[in-house]
Design an enzyme around this catalytic site. Structure first.
Site, short mmCIF file in Angstrom:
data_model
loop_
_atom_site.label_atom_id
_atom_site.label_comp_id
_atom_site.label_asym_id
_atom_site.label_seq_id
_atom_site.Cartn_x
_atom_site.Cartn_y
_atom_site.Cartn_z
N HIS B 12 0.87 -1.18 0.00
CA HIS B 12 0.00 0.00 0.00
C HIS B 12 0.91 1.24 0.00
O HIS B 12 1.76 1.38 0.88
CB HIS B 12 -0.92 0.00 1.22
CG HIS B 12 -1.91 -1.13 1.19
ND1 HIS B 12 -2.19 -1.94 2.27
CD2 HIS B 12 -2.69 -1.59 0.17
CE1 HIS B 12 -3.09 -2.84 1.93
NE2 HIS B 12 -3.42 -2.65 0.66
N GLU B 15 1.62 3.62 3.14
CA GLU B 15 2.00 3.01 4.43
C GLU B 15 3.51 3.12 4.53
O GLU B 15 4.26 2.30 4.00
CB GLU B 15 1.45 1.58 4.51
CG GLU B 15 -0.08 1.60 4.54
CD GLU B 15 -0.75 0.24 4.64
OE1 GLU B 15 -2.00 0.21 4.60
OE2 GLU B 15 -0.03 -0.78 4.76
N ARG B 54 -3.02 4.58 -1.29
CA ARG B 54 -3.07 3.15 -0.99
C ARG B 54 -2.89 2.34 -2.27
O ARG B 54 -2.14 1.37 -2.30
CB ARG B 54 -4.41 2.83 -0.32
CG ARG B 54 -4.55 1.39 0.16
CD ARG B 54 -5.85 1.26 0.96
NE ARG B 54 -6.19 -0.11 1.30
CZ ARG B 54 -5.80 -0.73 2.41
NH1 ARG B 54 -5.03 -0.10 3.28
NH2 ARG B 54 -6.18 -1.96 2.68
N ASN B 61 -3.35 -5.65 -2.34
CA ASN B 61 -3.32 -6.75 -1.36
C ASN B 61 -4.62 -7.57 -1.34
O ASN B 61 -4.88 -8.28 -0.38
CB ASN B 61 -3.01 -6.21 0.03
CG ASN B 61 -2.30 -7.23 0.90
OD1 ASN B 61 -1.57 -8.08 0.40
ND2 ASN B 61 -2.54 -7.15 2.21
N ARG B 62 -5.40 -7.47 -2.39
CA ARG B 62 -6.58 -8.33 -2.57
C ARG B 62 -6.54 -9.04 -3.92
O ARG B 62 -7.50 -9.67 -4.34
CB ARG B 62 -7.87 -7.50 -2.47
CG ARG B 62 -8.06 -6.72 -1.18
CD ARG B 62 -8.25 -7.60 0.04
NE ARG B 62 -8.47 -6.78 1.23
CZ ARG B 62 -7.50 -6.31 2.01
NH1 ARG B 62 -6.23 -6.58 1.73
NH2 ARG B 62 -7.79 -5.58 3.07
N GLU B 163 1.86 -5.69 10.78
CA GLU B 163 0.85 -4.62 10.76
C GLU B 163 1.05 -3.80 12.02
O GLU B 163 0.88 -4.31 13.13
CB GLU B 163 -0.55 -5.24 10.74
CG GLU B 163 -1.70 -4.28 10.66
CD GLU B 163 -1.89 -3.69 9.26
OE1 GLU B 163 -1.40 -2.56 9.07
OE2 GLU B 163 -2.49 -4.35 8.40
N TYR B 273 -10.60 1.25 5.69
CA TYR B 273 -11.85 0.51 5.68
C TYR B 273 -13.06 1.43 5.81
O TYR B 273 -14.21 0.97 5.84
CB TYR B 273 -11.87 -0.56 6.78
CG TYR B 273 -10.71 -1.53 6.73
CD1 TYR B 273 -10.04 -1.77 5.52
CD2 TYR B 273 -10.28 -2.21 7.85
CE1 TYR B 273 -8.96 -2.65 5.46
CE2 TYR B 273 -9.20 -3.09 7.79
CZ TYR B 273 -8.55 -3.30 6.60
OH TYR B 273 -7.49 -4.17 6.54
#
Lengths: 288, 288
Positions: B12, B15, B54, B61-62, B163, B273
């Site tokens: 991402h 991050e 992101r 990451n999906r 994380e 989210y």
């Protein structure tokens, strides 16, 4: 007299606390005790709010200089600024007595009122805020004439900003929301008191006067060689003295503050200024 | 045996802690004590890193489910995922023994290791981490088979995520950076110990097993009617009991937790989210 007030949220589309406060006040109405005022609630940048970004093309809160307002830029925020200037202003001949523009920051600045002038009105406002909300910080940005600022709030006859943190972009924290609402209440209460002539003899207060921006140290390739030192992180408005650590370098060394007099750092590690490599801004303590 | 390890940052692009750690390790090399391992350092999504977002088109990451990897999507991250899968994997027949993918979160989750299976290898890893870094949290996401996850780290024979939070998007906090680096060290130290057969008899440890997502309450118009209660904010992994406040509604009321057994909320108020209106995720405490 302050009669017409505009309260604005969403000037930056990912600053949620002002957006939510405006939505709530639009839904339930401005609290009844401010009925003597004519208060307009407005969300400034709907497109950016929908996209959950600070801005689409350009920072809306830098568009309100005379030069930018008179050019023909087609950038989304430039077009929007010309519309908002007609709606709230026009700047210099404004129909709005006071514009209150609500922001939030990733820096741990608590509830901060930003004023752009130390004229009699804003001095009284600052003193009133410190009397009614002692935990609030007052930041004075008077490094240039009010009219030359590009801020949205300068469309009003008078204009101020609420700036509350720390809150990540796109996130709403209850603590930040409550401080935002409380400071908005105090400012509306000030308008009532000012109109009744009750604010002329308030005790003096201390405010932070903006100094200059301090940049992150960079490598030759333009990448940072250091991060904000953990002792400076979240220490917004605490006095920073010579010899105290400011940056932690990735090679393990530290960079300390070398200023002679104490400074009052703020906007420490603000996400929106990261692109410009601004680490924090300095301030001096002055009495109004 | 764990021989080839890939450490990935910037999956991402906003991050920053993983990105910075990887840049530093690319510059100065992996610490010498891990010389027995073959460690590759990689930044996954350069375009998103440059844009400080992101992702550009879709969440990278999906993308690593078998279905997505085998389709022909032209979305930037879908194309990138197929490239990365060839480089690190390919998934199911991987050339990489362990992929460590580094993330950060706006939630106050501290240093958290996310594992996707409670098989013997990951149980030993979890125990080792808790022994060497007791303040770290272990989050077990085994609600589906590892191969069905869309995470980048599933391109490895084994894959885990670091994380760490709380950290706003686009901001680097020293505390988060140091925790990230410390956990990365512990994981590389585990690889050495595992290879020497020293991790088979570690004491049991407690981990958080992912439950379900809890959504913000919404109005009919799709807008939120509440925010995370200030008592829940930053209380990631603290036990949440029936009757404790979860949401503060904008009408002034509160919503309390009604679950029968304690849950361990995490990813509380995570910015990424917010678009999906996910307020937090639940977890149960299990012993590995």
């Amino acid at each position: 007299m302050i009669q017409s007030v505009a309260i604005v949220g969403g000037t930056h589309g990912n600053e949620t606390s002002g957006i939510q406060l405006l939505r709530n006040w639009q839904k339930w109405g401005i609290p009844a005790q401010y009925g003597e005022l004519s208060v307009a609630c407005m969300l400034a940048n709907d497109a950016a709010i929908q996209a959950n970004v600070r801005f689409m093309d350009e920072d809306l809160n830098r568009q309100f200089t005379p030069a930018r307002l008179s050019n023909e830029s087609a950038a989304k925020e430039a077009v929007l600024a010309r519309q908002l200037n007609q709606q709230l202003g026009p700047k210099g001949q404004s129909k709005t007595d006071l514009v209150i523009d609500i922001h939030n920051t990733t820096s741990a600045m608590g509830a901060t009122l930003i004023i752009l002038s130390a004229d009699e009105f804003h001095v009284q406002m600052a003193r009133y805020v410190k009397q009614h909300m002692p935990e609030a910080n007052i930041l004075l940005e008077d490094e240039k004439p009010v009219s030359e600022h590009g801020y949205l709030c300068t469309t009003g006859k008078r204009g101020v900003m609420i700036e509350v943190g720390g809150q990540p972009q796109g996130v709403l924290k209850e603590e930040v929301y409550q401080l935002t609402e409380a400071l908005a209440h105090v400012l509306l209460g000030f308008c009532l008191a000012y109109n009744k002539g009750k604010t002329a003899t308030l005790p003096e207060c201390e405010v932070y006067r903006l100094g200059h921006e301090v940049s992150f140290p960079l490598e030759d390739n333009g990448q940072r060689s250091a991060m904000i030192h953990h002792k400076l992180q979240d220490a917004d408005f605490a006095p920073l003295l010579a010899g105290q650590p400011v940056f932690k370098c990735f090679d393990g060394s530290e960079i300390v503050w070398e200023g002679e007099s104490p400074t009052y750092p703020h906007f420490i590690n603000e996400a929106a200024y990261a692109r410009l490599h601004v680490a924090f801004a300095t301030a001096s303590l002055v009495t109004l």
